[in-house]
Design a protein around this motif. Structure first.
Motif, PDB file in Angstrom:
ATOM      1  N   ILE A 141       0.848  -1.189   0.000  1.00 10.27           N
ATOM      2  CA  ILE A 141       0.000   0.000   0.000  1.00 10.27           C
ATOM      3  C   ILE A 141       0.888   1.244   0.000  1.00 10.27           C
ATOM      4  N   VAL A 142       0.631   2.130  -0.944  1.00 11.13           N
ATOM      5  CA  VAL A 142       1.325   3.421  -0.958  1.00 11.13           C
ATOM      6  C   VAL A 142       0.504   4.421  -0.163  1.00 11.13           C
ATOM      7  N   ARG A 143      -0.824   4.399  -0.398  1.00  9.58           N
ATOM      8  CA  ARG A 143      -1.725   5.284   0.321  1.00  9.58           C
ATOM      9  C   ARG A 143      -3.082   4.594   0.429  1.00  9.58           C
ATOM     10  N   HIS A 144      -3.649   4.596   1.634  1.00  9.78           N
ATOM     11  CA  HIS A 144      -4.977   4.021   1.849  1.00  9.78           C
ATOM     12  C   HIS A 144      -6.046   4.935   1.250  1.00  9.78           C
ATOM     13  N   SER A 145      -7.144   4.342   0.812  1.00  4.62           N
ATOM     14  CA  SER A 145      -8.279   5.135   0.343  1.00  4.62           C
ATOM     15  C   SER A 145      -8.969   5.765   1.543  1.00  4.62           C
ATOM     16  N   MET A 146      -9.280   7.050   1.452  1.00  4.45           N
ATOM     17  CA  MET A 146     -10.017   7.732   2.511  1.00  4.45           C
ATOM     18  C   MET A 146     -11.501   7.649   2.149  1.00  4.45           C
ATOM     19  N   VAL A 147     -12.292   6.966   3.001  1.00  6.88           N
ATOM     20  CA  VAL A 147     -13.647   6.612   2.606  1.00  6.88           C
ATOM     21  C   VAL A 147     -14.698   6.906   3.668  1.00  6.88           C
TER      22      VAL A 147
END
Length: 166
Positions: free
Chosen positions: A118-124
């Motif tokens: 993972i480079v960046r998690h999805s903000m959800v």
């Protein structure tokens, strides 16, 4: 001879890991540029989409995304998928009958993977967060504490109701 072979394998592995870390650092720096392209293109009005400048920006954006895909950078699928804390960072929740339990309803910021990391998690925003899960977890913790107290591994101090390890 075996020592040299081990040394060579170890240094090759270290080089590979350094490359991975460096690539992820650069990808992290490029992602805000991708975000800004997406925001800018989303803000374009329908009647302005034929403007040569807008078409040029769309081509640059598509080229950037194609290049990222070629180096194995992929967006994380979020909306409509079940919430997974390994890929998603929940910042809001909403009760919505249109979604099932624990389903991502909206994505505020795209997440990305590079190869298998993972480079960046999805903000959800997550729909219908399971309230029963937190209550069930509390009950399970209470049962474990009671069991440990019965085994005399811990005791609960009465005035403060604190758990003390025996």
């Amino acid at each position: 001879m075996a020592e040299f072979d081990n040394f060579r394998k170890r240094t090759d592995k270290e080089k590979s890991q350094m490359y991975e870390v460096g690539a992820k650092d650069i990808i992290e720096k490029i992602l805000p540029v991708v975000d800004n392209f997406e925001r800018g293109l989303d803000a374009v009005k329908e009647e302005e989409k034929d403007d040569p400048f807008v078409q040029g920006m769309e081509k640059v954006y598509k080229h950037l995304m194609t290049t990222l895909e070629e180096i194995e950078v992929k967006p994380i699928e979020a909306v409509g998928k079940e919430f997974d804390p390994n890929f998603h960072n929940a910042v809001m929740h909403v009760e919505d009958e249109n979604f099932g339990e624990n389903i991502v309803a909206e994505e505020f910021q795209k997440g990305y993977t590079y190869r298998d990391s993972i480079v960046r998690h999805s903000m959800v925003k997550v729909a219908n967060w399971p309230k029963a899960r937190s209550a069930r977890s509390f009950c399970e913790i209470s049962e474990v504490i009671s069991s440990l107290a019965n085994l005399s591994l811990i005791h609960i101090s009465e005035p403060t109701r604190r758990v003390v390890i025996s």
